[in-house]
Design an enzyme around this catalytic site. Structure first.
Site, PDB file in Angstrom:
ATOM      1  N   TYR A   1       0.903  -1.202   0.142  1.00 24.37           N
ATOM      2  CA  TYR A   1       0.223   0.285   0.091  1.00 24.37           C
ATOM      3  C   TYR A   1       0.584   1.293   0.375  1.00 24.37           C
ATOM      4  O   TYR A   1       0.355   2.226  -1.123  1.00 24.37           O
ATOM      5  CB  TYR A   1      -1.086  -0.237   1.105  1.00 24.37           C
TER       6      TYR A   1
HETATM    7  N1  LIG Z   1      -8.455   6.031   6.748  1.00 22.86           N
HETATM    8  C1  LIG Z   1      -6.560   6.433   6.917  1.00 22.86           C
HETATM    9  O1  LIG Z   1      -6.579   6.188   7.979  1.00 22.86           O
HETATM   10  C2  LIG Z   1      -6.466   6.776   5.984  1.00 22.86           C
HETATM   11  C3  LIG Z   1      -4.371   7.458   6.228  1.00 22.86           C
HETATM   12  C4  LIG Z   1      -4.379   7.742   4.859  1.00 22.86           C
HETATM   13  C5  LIG Z   1      -4.546   8.710   3.438  1.00 22.86           C
HETATM   14  N2  LIG Z   1      -5.262   7.648   3.526  1.00 22.86           N
HETATM   15  C6  LIG Z   1      -6.350   7.803   2.043  1.00 22.86           C
HETATM   16  O2  LIG Z   1      -7.492   8.759   2.160  1.00 22.86           O
HETATM   17  C7  LIG Z   1      -8.621   7.939   1.116  1.00 22.86           C
HETATM   18  C8  LIG Z   1      -9.494   7.588   1.464  1.00 22.86           C
HETATM   19  O3  LIG Z   1      -9.618   7.460   2.219  1.00 22.86           O
HETATM   20  P1  LIG Z   1     -11.218   6.565   3.741  1.00 22.86           P
HETATM   21  O4  LIG Z   1     -10.022   5.870   4.973  1.00 22.86           O
HETATM   22  O5  LIG Z   1     -12.267   7.406   3.145  1.00 22.86           O
HETATM   23  O6  LIG Z   1     -10.941   5.689   2.645  1.00 22.86           O
HETATM   24  P2  LIG Z   1     -12.421   4.312   3.028  1.00 22.86           P
HETATM   25  O7  LIG Z   1     -13.723   5.477   3.742  1.00 22.86           O
HETATM   26  O8  LIG Z   1     -12.184   3.667   3.233  1.00 22.86           O
HETATM   27  O9  LIG Z   1     -13.232   5.055   1.080  1.00 22.86           O
HETATM   28  C9  LIG Z   1     -13.113   4.716   0.146  1.00 22.86           C
HETATM   29  C10 LIG Z   1     -13.437   5.027  -1.102  1.00 22.86           C
HETATM   30  O10 LIG Z   1     -12.939   4.700  -2.183  1.00 22.86           O
HETATM   31  C11 LIG Z   1     -13.625   3.463  -2.983  1.00 22.86           C
HETATM   32  N3  LIG Z   1     -13.581   3.009  -3.707  1.00 22.86           N
HETATM   33  C12 LIG Z   1     -12.371   1.801  -3.156  1.00 22.86           C
HETATM   34  N4  LIG Z   1     -12.558   0.588  -4.295  1.00 22.86           N
HETATM   35  C13 LIG Z   1     -12.968   1.557  -5.084  1.00 22.86           C
HETATM   36  C14 LIG Z   1     -13.436   0.817  -6.524  1.00 22.86           C
HETATM   37  N5  LIG Z   1     -12.355  -0.484  -6.765  1.00 22.86           N
HETATM   38  N6  LIG Z   1     -13.321   1.741  -7.797  1.00 22.86           N
HETATM   39  C15 LIG Z   1     -13.438   2.884  -6.874  1.00 22.86           C
HETATM   40  N7  LIG Z   1     -13.569   3.101  -6.516  1.00 22.86           N
HETATM   41  C16 LIG Z   1     -13.090   1.803  -4.659  1.00 22.86           C
HETATM   42  C17 LIG Z   1     -15.420   3.626  -1.924  1.00 22.86           C
HETATM   43  O11 LIG Z   1     -16.214   3.308  -3.058  1.00 22.86           O
HETATM   44  P3  LIG Z   1     -17.297   2.810  -2.907  1.00 22.86           P
HETATM   45  O12 LIG Z   1     -17.562   2.908  -0.631  1.00 22.86           O
HETATM   46  O13 LIG Z   1     -18.511   3.678  -2.671  1.00 22.86           O
HETATM   47  O14 LIG Z   1     -17.262   1.412  -3.123  1.00 22.86           O
HETATM   48  C18 LIG Z   1     -14.457   4.308  -0.887  1.00 22.86           C
HETATM   49  O15 LIG Z   1     -16.069   6.133  -1.866  1.00 22.86           O
HETATM   50  C19 LIG Z   1      -7.307   7.079   0.542  1.00 22.86           C
HETATM   51  O16 LIG Z   1      -6.697   7.309  -0.936  1.00 22.86           O
HETATM   52  C20 LIG Z   1      -6.376   6.581   1.224  1.00 22.86           C
HETATM   53  O17 LIG Z   1      -5.677   5.146   0.598  1.00 22.86           O
HETATM   54  C21 LIG Z   1      -6.861   7.288   4.727  1.00 22.86           C
END
Ligand SMILES: NC(=O)c1ccc[n+]([C@@H]2O[C@H](COP(=O)([O-])OP(=O)(O)OC[C@H]3O[C@@H](n4cnc5c(N)ncnc54)[C@H](OP(=O)(O)O)[C@@H]3O)[C@@H](O)[C@H]2O)c1
Length: 252
Positions: free
Chosen positions: A159
């Protein structure tokens, strides 16, 4: 400080959950026309859309599985057809498919990590870039992770590496984009309270609690911590920032 994004056309991938959903709400509140992209979570995407809907708001839903190459290559054009152009692309959709040591990780999870977290933003950015070149400029904001700084833990190496590639993309497109007024930045998020971790095979709540202890500020961030920076970058206040990797990680 108030930010006005009136009629800015902004596509946010992965806006059906967590950070992306909060970005969509924040930018729509500032007047932007937001494309709420989703994949599996149609119900939540529709709820977000309903919440935003009012006389002023011109948000719309846009679907696509970004693991599919034809979606990676056509989603931006679909957005442009609906919105009439694109001012900002926010590459937010991502996932950690498994949390396992390198030799235990399935080849499929490794391929999917590279495809969703790097290849999708690569093609989306390239499509947006061509359009922005012709229309006098634009912005691309990539949502990255503080794991890039450390390389990630052994189980999350794939990742972290896929996001390191995303940051490389940021620098490359920003250098090429400068002469066309295309500004490209990454936000390196630390641990943010969302449902992401609950979807990761092999990632425990115990690990989450251990991870919190490693944050100098002692707690995870909120989705608004990230959305507010996206708002800043989208606004005219961000017009002299490009090629940057901005860390929002509570000291991590
Ligand atoms: N949360 C953290 O601690 C954290 C830390 C560092 C970086 N980030 C980054 O922040 C961003 C958002 O993370 P989050 O925590 O909000 O994650 P999340 O709640 O799991 O949301 C992920 C989003 O990505 C979409 N997604 C997943 N698989 C997909 C696919 N095959 N095609 C299209 N869309 C897809 C999902 O859509 P559906 O649900 O509609 O399938 C969802 O809207 C990401 O880039 C992540 O790497 C997060």
């Amino acid at each position: 400080m108030t930010f006005n994004l009136k009629n800015k056309k902004i596509l946010i991938t992965g806006a059906s959950s967590g950070i992306g959903a909060r970005i969509a709400e924040t930018l729509a509140d500032a007047g932007a026309i937001v494309g709420i992209h989703y994949n599996k979570n149609k119900t939540v995407a529709e709820q977000i859309f309903e919440k935003l809907k009012n006389d002023e708001c011109k948000a719309f839903l846009i679907h696509g599985d970004l693991l599919k190459i034809h979606v990676q290559k056509t989603l931006v054009d679909n957005f442009i057809n609906k919105a009439g152009g694109i001012d900002v692309l926010v590459n937010n959709a991502a996932a950690v498919f498994e949390y396992k040591d390198p030799l235990e990780l399935s080849d499929d999870s490794l391929d999917k990590s590279i495809s969703l977290n790097f290849k999708a933003p690569y093609y989306l950015s390239a499509s947006a870039f061509e359009h922005m070149k012709r229309s006098g400029g634009g912005k691309i904001i990539n949502i990255s992770t503080a794991a890039v700084k450390y390389g990630g833990s052994l189980k999350g190496l794939h990742y972290a590496a896929s996001k390191a590639a995303l940051e490389s993309l940021t620098r490359g497109f920003s250098r090429e984009g400068a002469r066309y007024n295309i500004l490209v930045n990454s936000i390196r998020c630390g641990l943010i309270e969302t449902d992401m971790r609950k979807k990761i095979k092999g990632y425990s709540e115990k690990r989450f609690k251990e991870r919190i202890k490693m944050i100098p500020l002692g707690h995870p961030g909120k989705t608004s911590d990230i959305a507010d920076m996206v708002l800043f970058l989208c606004s005219s206040s961000g017009n002299f920032i490009t090629g940057d990797i901005i860390t929002i990680a509570g000291g991590d």
